[in-house]
Design a protein around this motif. Structure first.
Motif, PDB file in Angstrom:
ATOM      1  N   ASP A 172       0.061  -3.397 -16.150  1.00  0.00           N
ATOM      2  CA  ASP A 172      -1.290  -2.871 -16.298  1.00  0.00           C
ATOM      3  C   ASP A 172      -1.929  -2.775 -14.903  1.00  0.00           C
ATOM      4  O   ASP A 172      -2.048  -3.787 -14.212  1.00  0.00           O
ATOM      5  CB  ASP A 172      -2.103  -3.803 -17.193  1.00  0.00           C
ATOM      6  N   PRO A 173      -2.338  -1.578 -14.465  1.00  0.00           N
ATOM      7  CA  PRO A 173      -2.891  -1.446 -13.112  1.00  0.00           C
ATOM      8  C   PRO A 173      -4.288  -2.035 -12.962  1.00  0.00           C
ATOM      9  O   PRO A 173      -4.758  -2.245 -11.842  1.00  0.00           O
ATOM     10  CB  PRO A 173      -2.908   0.070 -12.891  1.00  0.00           C
ATOM     11  N   GLY A 174      -4.976  -2.290 -14.078  1.00  0.00           N
ATOM     12  CA  GLY A 174      -6.314  -2.874 -14.013  1.00  0.00           C
ATOM     13  C   GLY A 174      -7.296  -1.978 -13.282  1.00  0.00           C
ATOM     14  O   GLY A 174      -7.225  -0.743 -13.329  1.00  0.00           O
ATOM     15  N   GLU A 175      -8.221  -2.597 -12.542  1.00  0.00           N
ATOM     16  CA  GLU A 175      -9.251  -1.849 -11.823  1.00  0.00           C
ATOM     17  C   GLU A 175      -8.670  -0.964 -10.723  1.00  0.00           C
ATOM     18  O   GLU A 175      -9.221   0.093 -10.402  1.00  0.00           O
ATOM     19  CB  GLU A 175     -10.268  -2.824 -11.210  1.00  0.00           C
ATOM     20  N   ASP A 176      -7.539  -1.366 -10.161  1.00  0.00           N
ATOM     21  CA  ASP A 176      -6.913  -0.558  -9.105  1.00  0.00           C
ATOM     22  C   ASP A 176      -6.490   0.806  -9.634  1.00  0.00           C
ATOM     23  O   ASP A 176      -6.417   1.778  -8.869  1.00  0.00           O
ATOM     24  CB  ASP A 176      -5.694  -1.287  -8.531  1.00  0.00           C
ATOM     25  N   GLY A 177      -6.212   0.887 -10.925  1.00  0.00           N
ATOM     26  CA  GLY A 177      -5.798   2.152 -11.502  1.00  0.00           C
ATOM     27  C   GLY A 177      -6.910   3.169 -11.630  1.00  0.00           C
ATOM     28  O   GLY A 177      -6.662   4.332 -11.951  1.00  0.00           O
ATOM     29  N   LEU A 178      -8.146   2.743 -11.369  1.00  0.00           N
ATOM     30  CA  LEU A 178      -9.296   3.649 -11.452  1.00  0.00           C
ATOM     31  C   LEU A 178      -9.645   4.290 -10.117  1.00  0.00           C
ATOM     32  O   LEU A 178     -10.574   5.083 -10.031  1.00  0.00           O
ATOM     33  CB  LEU A 178     -10.514   2.879 -11.984  1.00  0.00           C
ATOM     34  N   ILE A 179      -8.901   3.962  -9.088  1.00  0.00           N
ATOM     35  CA  ILE A 179      -9.200   4.456  -7.740  1.00  0.00           C
ATOM     36  C   ILE A 179      -8.506   5.795  -7.502  1.00  0.00           C
ATOM     37  O   ILE A 179      -7.299   5.937  -7.715  1.00  0.00           O
ATOM     38  CB  ILE A 179      -8.751   3.437  -6.676  1.00  0.00           C
ATOM     39  N   GLY A 180      -9.272   6.779  -7.052  1.00  0.00           N
ATOM     40  CA  GLY A 180      -8.719   8.079  -6.693  1.00  0.00           C
ATOM     41  C   GLY A 180      -8.328   8.924  -7.886  1.00  0.00           C
ATOM     42  O   GLY A 180      -8.429   8.508  -9.040  1.00  0.00           O
ATOM     43  N   ALA A 182      -5.169  10.232  -8.314  1.00  0.00           N
ATOM     44  CA  ALA A 182      -3.783   9.997  -8.706  1.00  0.00           C
ATOM     45  C   ALA A 182      -3.592   8.713  -9.505  1.00  0.00           C
ATOM     46  O   ALA A 182      -2.728   8.650 -10.382  1.00  0.00           O
ATOM     47  CB  ALA A 182      -2.889   9.972  -7.471  1.00  0.00           C
ATOM     48  N   GLY A 183      -4.400   7.676  -9.238  1.00  0.00           N
ATOM     49  CA  GLY A 183      -4.178   6.401  -9.899  1.00  0.00           C
ATOM     50  C   GLY A 183      -2.890   5.753  -9.407  1.00  0.00           C
ATOM     51  O   GLY A 183      -2.448   5.993  -8.280  1.00  0.00           O
ATOM     52  N   ILE A 184      -2.251   4.949 -10.244  1.00  0.00           N
ATOM     53  CA  ILE A 184      -1.044   4.217  -9.863  1.00  0.00           C
ATOM     54  C   ILE A 184       0.118   4.611 -10.768  1.00  0.00           C
ATOM     55  O   ILE A 184       0.011   4.593 -11.988  1.00  0.00           O
ATOM     56  CB  ILE A 184      -1.278   2.695  -9.945  1.00  0.00           C
ATOM     57  N   ASP A 185       1.219   4.976 -10.140  1.00  0.00           N
ATOM     58  CA  ASP A 185       2.469   5.265 -10.834  1.00  0.00           C
ATOM     59  C   ASP A 185       3.549   4.421 -10.163  1.00  0.00           C
ATOM     60  O   ASP A 185       4.304   4.907  -9.319  1.00  0.00           O
ATOM     61  CB  ASP A 185       2.795   6.759 -10.751  1.00  0.00           C
ATOM     62  N   SER A 186       3.630   3.156 -10.531  1.00  0.00           N
ATOM     63  CA  SER A 186       4.476   2.200  -9.809  1.00  0.00           C
ATOM     64  C   SER A 186       5.961   2.499  -9.935  1.00  0.00           C
ATOM     65  O   SER A 186       6.731   2.205  -9.018  1.00  0.00           O
ATOM     66  CB  SER A 186       4.186   0.774 -10.288  1.00  0.00           C
TER      67      SER A 186
END
Length: 307
Positions: A172-180, A182-186
């Motif tokens: 779960d990317p949490g709050e970091d996934g709300l940045i930008g 693109a978000g996070i695609d680990s």
């Protein structure tokens, strides 16, 4: 005899490591499918302070268990001891120890062991469940509300989506996934981590539905990242239309409601909503030809056909 035992253990560990390096087996976490915050199956140490004396005596009695571990649940943290290899008919830790259950006081406990013997029952990953057989009947291993292991008859397991374990699901990317935008695609599979988790948890009944949703999610991500490039958005319009029609074919009457839910998940910040409005403005007046065969728009085999 002791030296020979150590050489076998070393060989098993080397094989497990080599399989990861050569790609012959996929390693990933096994995450409990009920709790959103992420609880994973973890291989523990040989002895844990919270073990009861009775459990310690039981494990010490097991032959060849000196190299084994008692598995337990733990918050997902991407540590090595939470990685498992899921193969044909077995689940193995990255150190090469097979996952089994042993029965004690009418309950089943997960353990890993370098050897198999009569009182250990091998666990396999079957239909997104941790499954094992005991006295001719099949069961699955689940967690209760207190994150303790219990077992259910296989028929009960298949009747509930709350008996699943997700293999290799991104964290779960949490709050970091709300940045930008693109978000996070680990795992770099083209689908944002939060969207991949949403698809796996919501579409529980059909792998084809999940494939169709991932197809749409991938092109949606491309469009989001290129929202301010008119030529790129127009270029992606055919791919986007194909993904929508594929979802419509696979999910039929449920596709519209699901697409609205996933759209809300994808465009979940003000920045992303603005980008969505912008990309829609690029497509104003752009023609689109509707194909006759919606199944042909899927980028995977649908109902046995090969696309």
């Amino acid at each position: 005899m002791r030296k020979r035992h150590l050489s076998i253990v070393g060989f098993v560990a080397c094989v497990a490591t080599l399989s990861l390096l050569t790609g012959t087996a996929q390693a990933g976490s096994l995450e409990w499918g009920v709790q959103e915050q992420g609880v994973c199956l973890q291989e523990g140490s040989k002895e844990r302070d919270q073990w009861s004396q009775n459990i310690k005596k039981k494990l010490n009695w097991l032959p060849y268990f000196s190299g084994g571990r008692l598995a337990h649940s733990h918050s997902c943290d991407q540590s090595r001891i939470q990685d498992w290899e899921v193969g044909e008919g077995e689940v193995v830790s990255v150190e090469g120890r097979a996952l089994n259950v042993f029965r004690w006081r009418k309950q089943f406990y997960p353990v890993t062991s370098e050897r198999r013997f009569g009182i250990l029952y091998p666990v396999e990953y079957l239909q997104q469940r941790l499954s094992f057989q005991f006295r001719g009947s099949r069961y699955c291993l689940i967690l209760n509300k207190n994150k303790r292991f219990r077992s259910l008859a296989w028929e009960q397991c298949l009747q509930s989506v709350e008996t699943r374990w997700f293999f290799d699901l991104p964290p779960d990317p949490g709050e970091d996934g709300l940045i930008g935008l693109a978000g996070i695609d680990s795992n770099q599979d083209g689908v944002r981590d939060d969207i991949e988790r949403f698809i796996e948890r919501v579409l529980t009944d059909s792998e084809q539905e999940r494939k169709a949703a991932r197809q749409l999610a991938k092109v949606s991500q491309k469009k989001l990242e290129n929202a301010y490039d008119r030529e790129k958005i127009i270029e992606l319009s055919d791919e986007s239309g194909a993904a929508v029609l594929c979802l419509l074919h696979v999910m039929d009457g449920n596709s519209t409601a699901f697409r609205h839910k996933m759209r809300a998940k994808i465009y979940n910040t003000l920045e992303r909503i603005k980008a969505w409005n912008k990309m829609n403005s690029h497509l104003s007046g752009v023609p689109y030809t509707l194909p006759e065969d919606f199944a042909s728009q899927c980028n995977f085999s649908v109902n046995g056909s090969t696309e």
